[in-house]
Design a protein around this motif. Structure first.
Motif, PDB file in Angstrom:
ATOM      1  N   GLY A   1      31.733  42.863 -34.708  1.00  8.58           N
ATOM      2  CA  GLY A   1      31.076  41.816 -33.932  1.00  8.58           C
ATOM      3  C   GLY A   1      31.945  41.369 -32.774  1.00  8.58           C
ATOM      4  N   GLU A   2      31.388  40.501 -31.945  1.00  6.48           N
ATOM      5  CA  GLU A   2      32.110  40.006 -30.771  1.00  6.48           C
ATOM      6  C   GLU A   2      32.281  38.504 -30.896  1.00  6.48           C
ATOM      7  N   VAL A   3      33.495  38.020 -30.635  1.00  2.69           N
ATOM      8  CA  VAL A   3      33.771  36.584 -30.692  1.00  2.69           C
ATOM      9  C   VAL A   3      34.564  36.193 -29.444  1.00  2.69           C
ATOM     10  N   VAL A   4      34.069  35.191 -28.727  1.00  7.63           N
ATOM     11  CA  VAL A   4      34.820  34.636 -27.591  1.00  7.63           C
ATOM     12  C   VAL A   4      34.979  33.144 -27.845  1.00  7.63           C
ATOM     13  N   ILE A   5      36.224  32.665 -27.814  1.00  5.08           N
ATOM     14  CA  ILE A   5      36.509  31.248 -28.037  1.00  5.08           C
ATOM     15  C   ILE A   5      37.303  30.723 -26.841  1.00  5.08           C
ATOM     16  N   ALA A   6      36.795  29.645 -26.247  1.00  2.00           N
ATOM     17  CA  ALA A   6      37.427  29.052 -25.059  1.00  2.00           C
ATOM     18  C   ALA A   6      37.694  30.126 -24.003  1.00  2.00           C
ATOM     19  N   GLY A   7      36.731  31.022 -23.855  1.00  2.00           N
ATOM     20  CA  GLY A   7      36.834  32.054 -22.827  1.00  2.00           C
ATOM     21  C   GLY A   7      37.778  33.189 -23.175  1.00  2.00           C
ATOM     22  N   ARG A   8      38.312  33.198 -24.407  1.00  2.00           N
ATOM     23  CA  ARG A   8      39.275  34.222 -24.796  1.00  2.00           C
ATOM     24  C   ARG A   8      38.639  35.156 -25.829  1.00  2.00           C
ATOM     25  N   ASP A   9      38.800  36.426 -25.631  1.00  3.22           N
ATOM     26  CA  ASP A   9      38.208  37.404 -26.534  1.00  3.22           C
ATOM     27  C   ASP A   9      39.066  37.531 -27.795  1.00  3.22           C
ATOM     28  N   LEU A  10      38.432  37.335 -28.945  1.00  4.16           N
ATOM     29  CA  LEU A  10      39.185  37.302 -30.204  1.00  4.16           C
ATOM     30  C   LEU A  10      39.793  38.665 -30.544  1.00  4.16           C
TER      31      LEU A  10
ATOM     32  N   ASP B   1      27.658  29.316 -19.686  1.00  8.88           N
ATOM     33  CA  ASP B   1      29.057  29.216 -19.273  1.00  8.88           C
ATOM     34  C   ASP B   1      29.802  28.108 -20.004  1.00  8.88           C
ATOM     35  N   ASP B   2      29.063  27.090 -20.482  1.00  6.25           N
ATOM     36  CA  ASP B   2      29.760  25.989 -21.142  1.00  6.25           C
ATOM     37  C   ASP B   2      29.886  26.232 -22.653  1.00  6.25           C
ATOM     38  N   ASP B   3      29.692  27.465 -23.091  1.00  2.67           N
ATOM     39  CA  ASP B   3      29.904  27.785 -24.499  1.00  2.67           C
ATOM     40  C   ASP B   3      31.397  27.834 -24.797  1.00  2.67           C
ATOM     41  N   VAL B   4      31.800  27.101 -25.822  1.00  2.00           N
ATOM     42  CA  VAL B   4      33.206  27.142 -26.235  1.00  2.00           C
ATOM     43  C   VAL B   4      33.405  28.235 -27.286  1.00  2.00           C
ATOM     44  N   ILE B   5      32.358  28.473 -28.082  1.00  2.00           N
ATOM     45  CA  ILE B   5      32.403  29.558 -29.062  1.00  2.00           C
ATOM     46  C   ILE B   5      31.161  30.422 -28.845  1.00  2.00           C
ATOM     47  N   ARG B   6      31.378  31.718 -28.774  1.00  2.05           N
ATOM     48  CA  ARG B   6      30.244  32.637 -28.679  1.00  2.05           C
ATOM     49  C   ARG B   6      30.470  33.745 -29.691  1.00  2.05           C
ATOM     50  N   VAL B   7      29.531  33.900 -30.603  1.00  4.81           N
ATOM     51  CA  VAL B   7      29.651  34.894 -31.679  1.00  4.81           C
ATOM     52  C   VAL B   7      28.411  35.781 -31.665  1.00  4.81           C
ATOM     53  N   GLU B   8      28.635  37.069 -31.654  1.00  9.06           N
ATOM     54  CA  GLU B   8      27.532  38.034 -31.635  1.00  9.06           C
ATOM     55  C   GLU B   8      27.724  39.058 -32.750  1.00  9.06           C
ATOM     56  N   GLY B   9      26.773  39.120 -33.668  1.00  3.98           N
ATOM     57  CA  GLY B   9      26.783  40.177 -34.677  1.00  3.98           C
ATOM     58  C   GLY B   9      28.020  40.204 -35.552  1.00  3.98           C
ATOM     59  N   LEU B  10      28.535  39.025 -35.883  1.00  3.20           N
ATOM     60  CA  LEU B  10      29.735  38.974 -36.740  1.00  3.20           C
ATOM     61  C   LEU B  10      29.385  39.414 -38.162  1.00  3.20           C
ATOM     62  N   THR B  11      30.107  40.436 -38.628  1.00  2.00           N
ATOM     63  CA  THR B  11      29.884  40.977 -39.969  1.00  2.00           C
ATOM     64  C   THR B  11      31.229  41.099 -40.649  1.00  2.00           C
ATOM     65  N   HIS B  12      31.276  40.708 -41.932  1.00  2.00           N
ATOM     66  CA  HIS B  12      32.545  40.820 -42.657  1.00  2.00           C
ATOM     67  C   HIS B  12      32.296  41.259 -44.096  1.00  2.00           C
ATOM     68  N   ARG B  13      33.058  42.270 -44.510  1.00  2.88           N
ATOM     69  CA  ARG B  13      32.938  42.786 -45.876  1.00  2.88           C
ATOM     70  C   ARG B  13      34.242  42.581 -46.630  1.00  2.88           C
ATOM     71  N   PHE B  14      34.106  42.256 -47.911  1.00  2.00           N
ATOM     72  CA  PHE B  14      35.238  42.337 -48.832  1.00  2.00           C
ATOM     73  C   PHE B  14      34.931  43.513 -49.744  1.00  2.00           C
ATOM     74  N   GLY B  15      35.494  44.669 -49.492  1.00  2.00           N
ATOM     75  CA  GLY B  15      35.123  45.865 -50.249  1.00  2.00           C
ATOM     76  C   GLY B  15      33.646  46.132 -50.064  1.00  2.00           C
ATOM     77  N   ASP B  16      32.909  46.198 -51.174  1.00  2.00           N
ATOM     78  CA  ASP B  16      31.475  46.470 -51.104  1.00  2.00           C
ATOM     79  C   ASP B  16      30.650  45.222 -50.824  1.00  2.00           C
ATOM     80  N   LEU B  17      31.295  44.061 -50.925  1.00  2.00           N
ATOM     81  CA  LEU B  17      30.542  42.809 -50.777  1.00  2.00           C
ATOM     82  C   LEU B  17      30.362  42.465 -49.299  1.00  2.00           C
ATOM     83  N   LEU B  18      29.103  42.333 -48.890  1.00  2.00           N
ATOM     84  CA  LEU B  18      28.790  41.935 -47.524  1.00  2.00           C
ATOM     85  C   LEU B  18      28.771  40.406 -47.490  1.00  2.00           C
ATOM     86  N   ALA B  19      29.900  39.795 -47.093  1.00  2.00           N
ATOM     87  CA  ALA B  19      30.031  38.335 -47.148  1.00  2.00           C
ATOM     88  C   ALA B  19      29.392  37.667 -45.943  1.00  2.00           C
TER      89      ALA B  19
END
Ligand code: ADP
Ligand code: MG
Length: 330
Positions: free
Chosen positions: A62-71, A4-22
């Protein structure tokens, strides 16, 4: 792992620039009041992660929650809870220190009284009180960085994001910037930063995630990461690495062995001061001449090499080194 005291929670964050899996399925959590660092080489994906978390890049997967707010559903609410210090300076050269902070406060809807109080507090915090009416273009690099940190704090964010906060600064200025960041953290602000400096991650962070090729390869408290490598490291030069290695591989209390420079670097699983004589005896018995020997506690560099298979400063090996003074941004 997440609470509960997590300020940032990130699950399975994936980001691509075109074909590049950054960024490749990154998960982590940052607890309230922590300094959390992403440590990795150029191109590892650090800025991409921080840019997604701060809403500068869209959240692809992916899922991102920051300060209890869903990104994904509430990027505006996330923006209200965060402060940002970018990798490149974004100050207006023709504004003064106080104007810069004042303007930022107005942009974010702070009242006149709030702005005045906050500017006073922040110029004191980053020791720019004497410079408050000086134009940005007359500030040193370190002062500009401090002003950017102060600006990031104008809205009293729950979490301050900093992308490579001391890149291009001289060692003394970097150390002072760390002091300001520690002071900010003591005030209660959670800090998420990226860096490619081992010492920065080591000295500033409560926890570090090592990121390489878009993936987190290790995570933990700096001491825990170092201790996990074994108690001590023994560096040996023998002129006969092959035979020395065979002896080390058979020796009890020796963990992994790898080549480093001219010699071999071995992790030992017991107190090095007691293992060292045994190693020397074993090498002597096999007739392997030892020409140099050294023992040390693991450093963050060793942790990085262990998890990525290479030294961060070997980056771009084979290419000529940049001329001195041009390595970082001013
Ligand atoms: P870091 O901040 O760790 O140096 P980045 O997140 O900036 O790494 O970059 C990760 C990878 O994504 C690199 O290969 C980089 O070249 C690539 N990249 C970053 N931004 C872009 C972009 N806007 N378009 C295409 N590729 C990008
Ligand atoms: Mg970057």
């Amino acid at each position: 792992m997440s609470g509960d005291d997590d300020v940032i929670r990130v699950e399975g964050l994936t980001h691509r620039f075109g074909d590049l899996l950054a960024v490749d399925s990154v998960s982590f959590a940052v607890r309230a009041g922590e300094v959390f660092s992403f440590l990795g080489p150029n191109g590892a994906g650090k800025s991409t992660v921080i840019n997604v978390l701060t809403t500068l890049l869209p959240l692809q997967d992916g899922e991102v929650v920051i300060a209890g707010r869903d990104l994904r559903s509430n990027p505006d609410r996330v923006r209200e809870a965060i402060g940002i210090v970018f990798q490149e300076t974004t100050l207006d050269r023709d504004m003064t220190v106080a104007e810069t902070l004042e303007f930022h406060g107005r942009l974010y809807g702070l009242s006149r009284e709030e702005r005045r109080a906050r500017v006073d507090e922040l110029v004191t915090l980053v020791e720019l009180g004497a410079k408050r009416n000086i134009l940005i273009k007359h500030l040193s690099g370190g002062m500009k960085r401090r002003l950017e940190i102060a600006r990031g704090l104008m809205t009293r964010p729950t979490v301050l994001f900093l992308d490579e906060p001391t890149i291009g600064l001289d060692p003394q200025t970097r150390a002072r910037t760390w002091d300001y960041l520690k002071a900010v953290n003591r005030e209660g602000t959670t800090i998420f930063l990226t860096t490619h400096y081992m010492d920065e991650a080591d000295q500033l962070s409560d926890r570090i995630a090592i990121i390489d090729h878009g993936r987190i390869v290790a995570e933990g408290r700096p001491d825990a990461l170092k201790n996990a490598l074994g108690r001590d490291l023994v560096y040996l030069e023998t002129g006969e690495n092959g035979r020395a290695r065979a002896v080390l591989d058979r020796a009890p209390d020796v963990g992994s062995v790898r080549e480093k420079g001219e010699g071999l670097l071995a992790t030992v699983t017991d107190d090095g001061t007691r293992v060292l004589p045994r190693i020397l005896d074993a090498l002597h018995a096999e007739g392997v001449p030892v020409t140099a020997i050294n023992m040390k506690k693991p450093s963050m560099d060793d942790v990085f090499i262990h998890h990525t298979g290479r030294a961060l400063r070997d980056e771009g090996a084979g290419k000529p080194a940049p001329p001195p003074g041009r390595a970082g941004r001013r």
